[in-house]
Design a protein around this motif. Structure first.
Motif, PDB file in Angstrom:
ATOM      1  N   LEU A   1       0.902  -1.302   0.230  1.00 21.78           N
ATOM      2  CA  LEU A   1      -0.201  -0.049   0.249  1.00 21.78           C
ATOM      3  C   LEU A   1       0.937   1.390  -0.122  1.00 21.78           C
ATOM      4  O   LEU A   1       0.482   2.046  -0.536  1.00 21.78           O
ATOM      5  CB  LEU A   1      -0.828   0.256   1.192  1.00 21.78           C
ATOM      6  N   PHE A   2       2.143   1.322   0.719  1.00 17.26           N
ATOM      7  CA  PHE A   2       2.971   2.461   1.027  1.00 17.26           C
ATOM      8  C   PHE A   2       3.276   2.483  -0.396  1.00 17.26           C
ATOM      9  O   PHE A   2       3.407   3.861  -0.486  1.00 17.26           O
ATOM     10  CB  PHE A   2       4.071   2.261   2.311  1.00 17.26           C
TER      11      PHE A   2
ATOM     12  N   ILE B   1       9.804   3.515   7.775  1.00 16.38           N
ATOM     13  CA  ILE B   1       8.981   4.291   8.076  1.00 16.38           C
ATOM     14  C   ILE B   1       7.478   3.394   8.031  1.00 16.38           C
ATOM     15  O   ILE B   1       6.502   4.067   8.583  1.00 16.38           O
ATOM     16  CB  ILE B   1       9.173   5.049   6.790  1.00 16.38           C
ATOM     17  N   VAL B   2       7.816   2.956   6.582  1.00 18.51           N
ATOM     18  CA  VAL B   2       6.339   1.984   6.605  1.00 18.51           C
ATOM     19  C   VAL B   2       5.878   1.141   8.245  1.00 18.51           C
ATOM     20  O   VAL B   2       5.043   1.090   8.630  1.00 18.51           O
ATOM     21  CB  VAL B   2       6.421   1.156   5.872  1.00 18.51           C
TER      22      VAL B   2
ATOM     23  N   ALA C   1      -2.849   5.334   9.054  1.00 21.04           N
ATOM     24  CA  ALA C   1      -1.513   5.570   8.586  1.00 21.04           C
ATOM     25  C   ALA C   1      -1.119   5.475   7.314  1.00 21.04           C
ATOM     26  O   ALA C   1       0.198   6.656   7.189  1.00 21.04           O
ATOM     27  CB  ALA C   1      -0.764   5.274  10.134  1.00 21.04           C
ATOM     28  N   ILE C   2      -0.766   4.772   6.719  1.00 21.75           N
ATOM     29  CA  ILE C   2       0.013   4.184   5.497  1.00 21.75           C
ATOM     30  C   ILE C   2       0.030   5.236   4.561  1.00 21.75           C
ATOM     31  O   ILE C   2       0.626   5.220   3.765  1.00 21.75           O
ATOM     32  CB  ILE C   2      -0.353   2.582   5.056  1.00 21.75           C
ATOM     33  N   LYS C   3      -1.320   5.296   4.591  1.00 20.61           N
ATOM     34  CA  LYS C   3      -1.716   5.615   3.067  1.00 20.61           C
ATOM     35  C   LYS C   3      -1.443   7.889   3.353  1.00 20.61           C
ATOM     36  O   LYS C   3      -1.292   8.382   2.612  1.00 20.61           O
ATOM     37  CB  LYS C   3      -3.325   6.204   3.119  1.00 20.61           C
TER      38      LYS C   3
ATOM     39  N   CYS D   1      -3.549  11.870   0.821  1.00 25.24           N
ATOM     40  CA  CYS D   1      -4.634  10.999   1.368  1.00 25.24           C
ATOM     41  C   CYS D   1      -5.218  11.928   2.940  1.00 25.24           C
ATOM     42  O   CYS D   1      -5.474  11.070   3.145  1.00 25.24           O
ATOM     43  CB  CYS D   1      -4.071   9.809   1.493  1.00 25.24           C
ATOM     44  N   LEU D   2      -4.860  13.567   2.369  1.00 27.05           N
ATOM     45  CA  LEU D   2      -5.739  13.958   4.062  1.00 27.05           C
ATOM     46  C   LEU D   2      -6.895  14.312   3.634  1.00 27.05           C
ATOM     47  O   LEU D   2      -8.021  14.330   4.854  1.00 27.05           O
ATOM     48  CB  LEU D   2      -5.075  15.330   4.182  1.00 27.05           C
TER      49      LEU D   2
END
Length: 856
Positions: free
Chosen positions: A331-332, A354-355, A364-366, A472-473
């Motif tokens: 996904l990341f 980081i992931v 969080a990942i997105k 993705c915010l």
């Protein structure tokens, strides 16, 4: 977290002073001295503010300093705005400035100089406080930096597929199996877990699944916010069923729901239910629903006790797990490395670290992946982010606090102008579907959008929107056939963050006091308008299919905040006459964005509106009773957007519209006929050389004279053209439209209600070589002109094609494939003669299979 508004307006002030300051500074005594001091002091502060994001969150002493500085910068910006009005000229530092020393304006000048002196003295004290606090000499404060220092790329559209879901296949399969085995009663299913775990995503994936859609005759999706009313829930259910009930009471609403669902197999999704103490509303609704036929209810909640009390048995409660390491990484990289096809081997090791800090939380990942998408692909930059992440997580080790730390990190890493844009979402209520157009126009009106190198303002605003969606915010809700986003929403966890920051920065507060931005609601207290001269923006923030009911006392106070830049009263019903309210709008001389969209019954605009010389955006769309636009509209030299679409009573626009040389968006243009001597002819469009978007409605041949058929061909900036012939009269119109050639560089064309049996001759790959998106709907087209298929070896560059309600159109899919090799998306509805078109998946473009279903 740094005060985003300070940084944006500081840059705006410095730009104004540096670009036009020499005119004023060379001529006027105390003005010259005070503006020189102001510029010097602010330059010293600018770079320091760039780095306050961490200092402010950890050292409370700086908070007071920042708050005080924010107020001073806003006041200085207001003085400059007043100077512009006093000068009697649109150019802040033009020769018109000399009018400020006219005897009639000496009093105003004296007061302004006095205010500037006080501001400069206070800023000097703040500078000394910062130097003392940081234990550095004043001369060692950072060097000033002009403009935005964001080194990231700018994408004007999404760079990855926002609908992609990773690692939830097992979850959806499990719940679908439960649904398909339901028989008696109502099957109740619960999806339970912490915020950001993917509960809503799972429910959406099931709700939109083709097999699920085929099984259930009726489907209803209801977002249940923390504060809701039982009637709202039932009205939302009815809207899903095609009934927009407004005045019914609870009993009547429930009776209607029962009537619509009786004998049907239905699916109801209640998303994000809170509050385990009072669930009587659900028991009343549930008791009124028809039973049997395999009908089902899916409830998502953070609280397992809630779903249990709503009747979900333990064996039908699904608890999504955190994503596995493999799915987290997949996904990341789909997001963070979207620009390079999902791969970046040189950063893989540090990226995986980081992931790992995201702990398998999809949200969080997105968000972190979206943040890294905009970072330079350099090891040291990614290492800085990782180290910052480690520091934040030391104090936030639990999953939910860790998620908030991820969101705060993503906010801190935004460029300053995007922070201001992001804070605008604090005004909208929970679970609100938000119009992209509304927020982009707001950003432009308040000066949040950075302007460089003569770039179109509306294009820059759209890039800001893409900057937030790609990070993705904000979440995509609805898209056009070609992928263009037009509505969005924010996750409730993200909303919690934006509300906190907005309150800290005095951007917005939920109690409506002492803030610079307010949402218009039916219960808005007029005292918050009368007593707050700080207000910069006042916007309608109602949910979809709802309207604001504005009391007389509130309506009369709308024009009281004199420094208002943005007023949007769309979708509002007023107890008092709207015309009477608008008579007072002349006092809002700083207004840059005015929306009266969907405000009935607006019949005409008052003469007082003529005073709004700073107006950049005017939206009167969906005002069905609006009969004329006043002639003074052509004097709004700063106007960039004029939207008169869906105004059924409006015959034409005023003569002289071609003088609006800064216009970038013109929607709903109706050319004047020969008998309408004071109306704008289509030939005037030749002068609107900055137009990016144009929507025409042409109904009579006399609306296009022979010498006007070239009105569009030289509009070199035009990217989007919509041409509608709804309710047209006479076959002569076909001949005129066939000669009305669009410009060659056009990228998107929407053709509606075209009266001819054969498409226009200019609709071909030679005349429109750069066309990427084509939509044709309604009308009489039965076949395409021979030129549409192009000469030998000529092909279209069209990527997305929509054909809708063309009952006579017939053509072979194989021929379309040959002339449109880049075609990636096809959306066909109600075109029964297109028998050879594919129903299932087709086409592989850019590593993504595009799925579009043909419906007949």
């Amino acid at each position: 977290m740094a005060d985003a508004v300070i940084t944006v307006f500081l840059e705006k002030l410095l730009r104004a002073l540096s670009e036009g300051g020499q005119s004023i500074l060379s001529e006027f005594g105390e003005f010259r001295d005070q503006f020189e001091i102001l510029q010097s002091e602010l330059l010293l502060m600018q770079s320091f503010l760039k780095d306050t994001s961490r200092l402010k969150s950890k050292k409370e002493t700086l908070r007071t300093i920042i708050v005080n500085l924010r107020e001073l910068i806003f006041e200085a910006e207001d003085i400059l705005a007043d100077c512009q009005l006093q000068s009697g000229d649109n150019d802040l530092f033009s020769t018109g400035w000399r009018m400020c020393v006219h005897p009639t304006k000496i009093t105003w000048q004296y007061q302004a100089v006095k205010r500037l002196k006080e501001i400069n003295e206070k800023i000097a004290k703040i500078k000394q406080q910062i130097a003392t606090y940081l234990e550095v000499p004043l001369l060692n404060l950072p060097e000033p930096v002009y403009g935005c220092n964001d080194l990231s790329q700018n994408w004007s559209s999404p760079v990855y597929d926002h609908t992609q879901v990773v690692g939830l296949e097992g979850d959806t399969r499990k719940i679908k199996d439960w649904l398909f085995k339901a028989d008696d009663g109502i099957l109740a299913i619960g999806v339970v877990g912490m915020g950001g775990l993917g509960k809503t995503t799972i429910a959406q994936k099931i709700y939109n699944d083709r097999e699920v859609e085929g099984r259930f005759e009726r489907r209803m999706w209801v977002s249940v916010s923390r504060t809701f009313q039982e009637e709202q829930i039932m009205r939302s259910m009815l809207r899903n069923l095609g009934d927009a009930s407004v005045g019914d009471d609870r009993a009547e609403l429930l009776r209607k729901i029962n009537q619509y669902l009786m004998g049907k197999r239905y699916l109801l999704v209640l998303d994000d239910v809170w509050g385990e103490k009072d669930l009587d509303w659900w028991h009343r609704i549930s008791n009124g629903l028809p039973k049997g036929n395999g009908s089902s209810v899916i409830v998502t909640s953070r609280n397992e006790r809630v779903v249990r009390r709503m009747g979900v048995r333990e064996e039908r409660i699904h608890k999504p797990k955190f994503l596995s390491g493999e799915d987290s990484w997949l996904l990341f990289r789909k997001i963070a490395f979207a620009a390079s096809g999902g791969e970046c081997p040189e950063l893989e090791d540090i990226a995986k670290e980081i992931v790992e800090k995201c702990k398998g939380l999809p949200l969080a990942i997105k968000v972190v992946g979206g943040m890294m998408l905009y970072k330079s692909p350099r090891y040291h930059e990614w290492k800085r982010i990782l180290d910052h992440f480690r520091d934040e997580l030391k104090e936030n080790d639990s999953s939910e606090r860790g998620l908030m730390a991820s969101l705060e990190l993503s906010y801190d890493e935004l460029p300053s102008y995007l922070k201001s844009c992001f804070l605008c979402f604090s005004l909208f209520p929970e679970d609100c579907v938000i119009s992209k157009e509304q927020v982009v126009y707001w950003w432009i009106g308040e000066g949040f959008v950075p302007l460089r190198n003569g770039r179109p303002t509306t294009e820059a605003g759209e890039d800001c929107f893409s900057g937030l969606t790609n990070r993705c915010l904000i979440e995509v809700v609805d898209k056009k056939y070609n992928g263009t986003i037009y509505t969005c929403a924010i996750h409730d966890m993200v909303r919690d963050l934006v509300l906190k920051i907005a309150e800290d920065d005095a951007f917005y507060s939920q109690d409506g006091k002492s803030c610079r931005h307010l949402g218009i609601k039916s219960d808005l207290d007029p005292k918050h308008l009368m007593a707050n001269q700080k207000l910069r923006a006042l916007l309608s923030t109602v949910k979809t299919a709802e309207v604001n009911k504005i009391a007389s006392s509130t309506a009369k106070a709308l024009c009281k905040p004199q420094y208002l830049r943005v007023m949007d009263v769309s979708r509002s019903i007023f107890e008092t006459s709207l015309s009477d309210i608008l008579k007072q709008i002349c006092f809002l001389q700083h207004l840059a964005y005015l929306s009266l969209s969907n405000t009935h019954p607006l019949v005409q605009l008052p003469s007082s509106l003529e005073k709004l010389i700073k107006l950049q955006i005017l939206d009167v769309s969906y005002c069905q009773n609006l009969k004329t636009l006043p002639s003074y509209i052509v004097n709004f030299k700063k106007l960039k957007v004029l939207d008169v679409s869906h105004c059924g009573s409006l015959d034409c626009l005023p003569k002289g519209l071609g003088r609006l040389s800064n216009l970038e968006v013109l929607l709903g243009f109706r050319p004047a006929r020969s008998s309408q001597l004071e109306g704008c002819r289509i030939g005037e469009l030749r002068n609107l050389t900055k137009l990016r978007m144009l929507a025409l409605q042409i109904t009579r041949a006399e609306e296009i004279e022979d010498n006007e058929v070239n009105a569009l061909v030289n509009l070199q900036e035009l990217q989007y053209l919509s041409m509608s012939c709804f309710d047209c009269d006479g076959s002569d119109l076909i001949t005129k439209v066939d000669k009305l050639f669009p410009p060659r560089q056009l990228q998107e064309l929407c053709l509606e209600f075209y009266p001819g049996k054969i498409s226009p001759m200019w609709l071909n790959p030679i005349s429109l070589p750069l066309l990427r998106f084509l939509s044709i709907s309604s009308g009489n087209i039965a076949e395409f002109h021979q030129s549409f298929w192009g000469p030998d070896n000529a092909v279209w560059k069209i990527e997305a094609l929509m054909l809708d309600s063309l009952s006579d159109l017939g053509m072979e899919w194989s021929v379309v494939q040959r002339v449109m090799p880049s075609l990636g998306i096809v959306n066909v509805s109600w075109c029964p003669e297109l028998e050879s078109f594919p129903v299932e998946d087709f086409g592989f473009r850019g590593g993504v299979w595009k799925k579009e279903e043909r419906r007949t």
